[in-house]
Every structure is written in structure tokens, then in C-alpha cells.
Motif scaffolding. Structure first.
Motif, PDB file in Angstrom:
ATOM      1  N   ALA A  89       0.837  -1.210   0.000  1.00 52.75           N
ATOM      2  CA  ALA A  89       0.000   0.000   0.000  1.00 52.75           C
ATOM      3  C   ALA A  89       0.867   1.253   0.000  1.00 52.75           C
ATOM      4  O   ALA A  89       0.585   2.222  -0.720  1.00 52.75           O
ATOM      5  N   LYS A  90       1.928   1.259   0.804  1.00 49.36           N
ATOM      6  CA  LYS A  90       2.826   2.421   0.866  1.00 49.36           C
ATOM      7  C   LYS A  90       3.539   2.626  -0.477  1.00 49.36           C
ATOM      8  O   LYS A  90       3.635   3.748  -0.978  1.00 49.36           O
ATOM      9  N   ALA A  91       4.034   1.555  -1.070  1.00 51.23           N
ATOM     10  CA  ALA A  91       4.775   1.662  -2.334  1.00 51.23           C
ATOM     11  C   ALA A  91       3.877   2.101  -3.482  1.00 51.23           C
ATOM     12  O   ALA A  91       4.322   2.810  -4.390  1.00 51.23           O
ATOM     13  N   LEU A  92       2.604   1.717  -3.432  1.00 49.34           N
ATOM     14  CA  LEU A  92       1.683   2.122  -4.496  1.00 49.34           C
ATOM     15  C   LEU A  92       1.293   3.590  -4.405  1.00 49.34           C
ATOM     16  O   LEU A  92       0.610   4.102  -5.285  1.00 49.34           O
ATOM     17  N   GLU A  93       1.733   4.284  -3.373  1.00 46.38           N
ATOM     18  CA  GLU A  93       1.568   5.736  -3.341  1.00 46.38           C
ATOM     19  C   GLU A  93       2.523   6.394  -4.330  1.00 46.38           C
ATOM     20  O   GLU A  93       2.243   7.468  -4.851  1.00 46.38           O
ATOM     21  N   ALA A  94       3.648   5.750  -4.587  1.00 49.87           N
ATOM     22  CA  ALA A  94       4.673   6.322  -5.461  1.00 49.87           C
ATOM     23  C   ALA A  94       4.655   5.739  -6.873  1.00 49.87           C
ATOM     24  O   ALA A  94       5.127   6.379  -7.809  1.00 49.87           O
ATOM     25  N   PHE A  95       4.136   4.530  -7.021  1.00 49.19           N
ATOM     26  CA  PHE A  95       4.136   3.866  -8.327  1.00 49.19           C
ATOM     27  C   PHE A  95       2.725   3.437  -8.694  1.00 49.19           C
ATOM     28  O   PHE A  95       1.899   3.173  -7.835  1.00 49.19           O
ATOM     29  N   VAL A  96       2.482   3.335 -10.002  1.00 46.97           N
ATOM     30  CA  VAL A  96       1.192   2.851 -10.493  1.00 46.97           C
ATOM     31  C   VAL A  96       1.147   1.333 -10.411  1.00 46.97           C
ATOM     32  O   VAL A  96       0.103   0.740 -10.161  1.00 46.97           O
ATOM     33  N   LYS A  97       2.295   0.685 -10.598  1.00 48.40           N
ATOM     34  CA  LYS A  97       2.361  -0.772 -10.607  1.00 48.40           C
ATOM     35  C   LYS A  97       3.619  -1.242  -9.897  1.00 48.40           C
ATOM     36  O   LYS A  97       4.670  -0.599  -9.986  1.00 48.40           O
ATOM     37  N   LEU A  98       3.500  -2.379  -9.215  1.00 44.86           N
ATOM     38  CA  LEU A  98       4.650  -3.040  -8.608  1.00 44.86           C
ATOM     39  C   LEU A  98       4.795  -4.423  -9.238  1.00 44.86           C
ATOM     40  O   LEU A  98       3.787  -5.065  -9.556  1.00 44.86           O
ATOM     41  N   GLU A  99       6.025  -4.849  -9.388  1.00 42.57           N
ATOM     42  CA  GLU A  99       6.304  -6.169  -9.939  1.00 42.57           C
ATOM     43  C   GLU A  99       7.329  -6.878  -9.067  1.00 42.57           C
ATOM     44  O   GLU A  99       8.137  -6.228  -8.392  1.00 42.57           O
ATOM     45  N   THR A 100       7.283  -8.198  -9.092  1.00 44.40           N
ATOM     46  CA  THR A 100       8.282  -9.003  -8.406  1.00 44.40           C
ATOM     47  C   THR A 100       8.385 -10.342  -9.117  1.00 44.40           C
ATOM     48  O   THR A 100       7.460 -10.757  -9.827  1.00 44.40           O
ATOM     49  N   ARG A 101       9.519 -10.991  -8.951  1.00 42.53           N
ATOM     50  CA  ARG A 101       9.745 -12.327  -9.519  1.00 42.53           C
ATOM     51  C   ARG A 101      10.304 -13.223  -8.428  1.00 42.53           C
ATOM     52  O   ARG A 101      11.153 -12.801  -7.646  1.00 42.53           O
ATOM     53  N   HIS A 102       9.807 -14.474  -8.392  1.00 41.37           N
ATOM     54  CA  HIS A 102      10.274 -15.441  -7.396  1.00 41.37           C
ATOM     55  C   HIS A 102      10.303 -16.830  -8.015  1.00 41.37           C
ATOM     56  O   HIS A 102       9.406 -17.186  -8.777  1.00 41.37           O
ATOM     57  N   HIS A 103      11.292 -17.602  -7.639  1.00 42.03           N
ATOM     58  CA  HIS A 103      11.341 -18.994  -8.082  1.00 42.03           C
ATOM     59  C   HIS A 103      10.654 -19.913  -7.078  1.00 42.03           C
ATOM     60  O   HIS A 103      10.283 -21.028  -7.397  1.00 42.03           O
ATOM     61  N   ASP A 104      10.447 -19.430  -5.864  1.00 39.03           N
ATOM     62  CA  ASP A 104       9.855 -20.214  -4.785  1.00 39.03           C
ATOM     63  C   ASP A 104       8.332 -20.033  -4.803  1.00 39.03           C
ATOM     64  O   ASP A 104       7.827 -18.933  -4.569  1.00 39.03           O
TER      65      ASP A 104
END
Length: 149
Positions: A89-104
Motif C-alpha cells: 500500500a505504501k509503495a503504491l503511493e509512489a508507483f502505479v504498478k509493482l512487480e516481483t519475480r520469485h522462483h519459490d
């Protein structure tokens, strides 16, 4: 907006044992070098370290609208969901979209409980310690997808 999400100015020493060159896919670098690179991105204003409880998220600017995240959980997995939701929620104040990648896939399951959606499978994109390549899974969340409350 949760006020208990802190923005950390310096990468704390407490993260050093959790830096995994293989997870970050920089096996040629020392852990301390990775921390120094993270700090240089923070100092340049291109990345932020967000903290909620025992969970840290390294948030890096991918484009002016998209942020890329890397999760460091130092506490229980039970509290991790609450922390990732607050940090998202905090990060979406600064960005329109968040992304992440995980192998687990366990991380993927947790992040889906936080409102993130599966977006892609990157075939043989992650190199394990023994040199084999496994799939990596991409997840994303946009500001409009954030849950109410």
C-alpha cells in the motif's frame, strides 16, 4: 495508509545475513558488495528500503511508473502477509504498478494472499546454487487492485 511502514535510509547490518547472492542472481559478488550496490541506489534516489516489523522490501524504480520489489523477511511468515500488504500500500503511493519475480512457489502463494496477481512464467530464468536453471514466476499489482482497508 498505514503509518507503521518505515522508510529506512541506510541498509542495516541486520540484512547482511539474509543477502543471498544466488537469490539476487549475482553469484560473483560478495554479500557486502550487494549491500553497497543497494545503498548506492538508495542514495541516488532510485530505490527505497521499506520496513514493517521484521520484513524489509527493497523497492527499485524500474520505470517512472513501475517499481520492482525484493522481499527480506527476518521474522515469522505469519506476520509477513501483514507486512507485505502494508508495504505494498505504501509503495503504491509512489508507483502505479509493482512487480516481483520469485522462483519459490511458497513466496508466490504468500504474495497472492496480499492481492498480487500472477503475470508471467520465465522459463529457466533462475540459476540455482548447483547450476541448474528453474522457472521463475512474475507477479504484479496495480494501484487500482489494492484492497479496501
Amino acid at each position: 495508509m498505514p503509518a507503521f511502514v518505515e522508510i529506512i535510509e541506510r541498509v542495516p547490518d541486520v540484512l547482511l545475513p539474509y543477502i543471498d547472492r544466488w537469490t539476487i542472481q549475482e553469484p560473483g559478488l560478495l554479500d557486502l558488495q550487494i549491500v553497497e550496490l543497494m545503498q548506492s541506489q538508495i542514495d541516488a534516489g532510485e530505490a527505497w528500503l521499506l520496513k514493517h516489523g521484521d520484513t524489509y522490501v527493497f523497492l527499485r524504480r524500474q520505470t517512472p511508473w513501475i517499481g520492482d520489489t525484493h522481499i527480506f523477511n527476518l521474522g515469522s511468515t505469519w506476520n509477513m502477509v501483514r507486512a507485505v500488504r502494508a508495504i505494498t500500500a505504501k509503495a503504491l503511493e509512489a508507483f502505479v504498478k509493482l512487480e516481483t519475480r520469485h522462483h519459490d512457489k511458497r513466496i508466490g502463494s504468500m504474495i497472492r494472499r496480499c492481492g498480487w496477481r500472477p503475470e508471467a512464467v520465465y522459463r529457466s530464468a533462475f540459476c540455482t546454487r548447483d547450476g541448474t536453471f528453474v522457472d521463475e514466476y512474475g507477479y504484479g499489482i496495480v494501484r487500482g487492485d489494492i484492497w479496501a482497508g
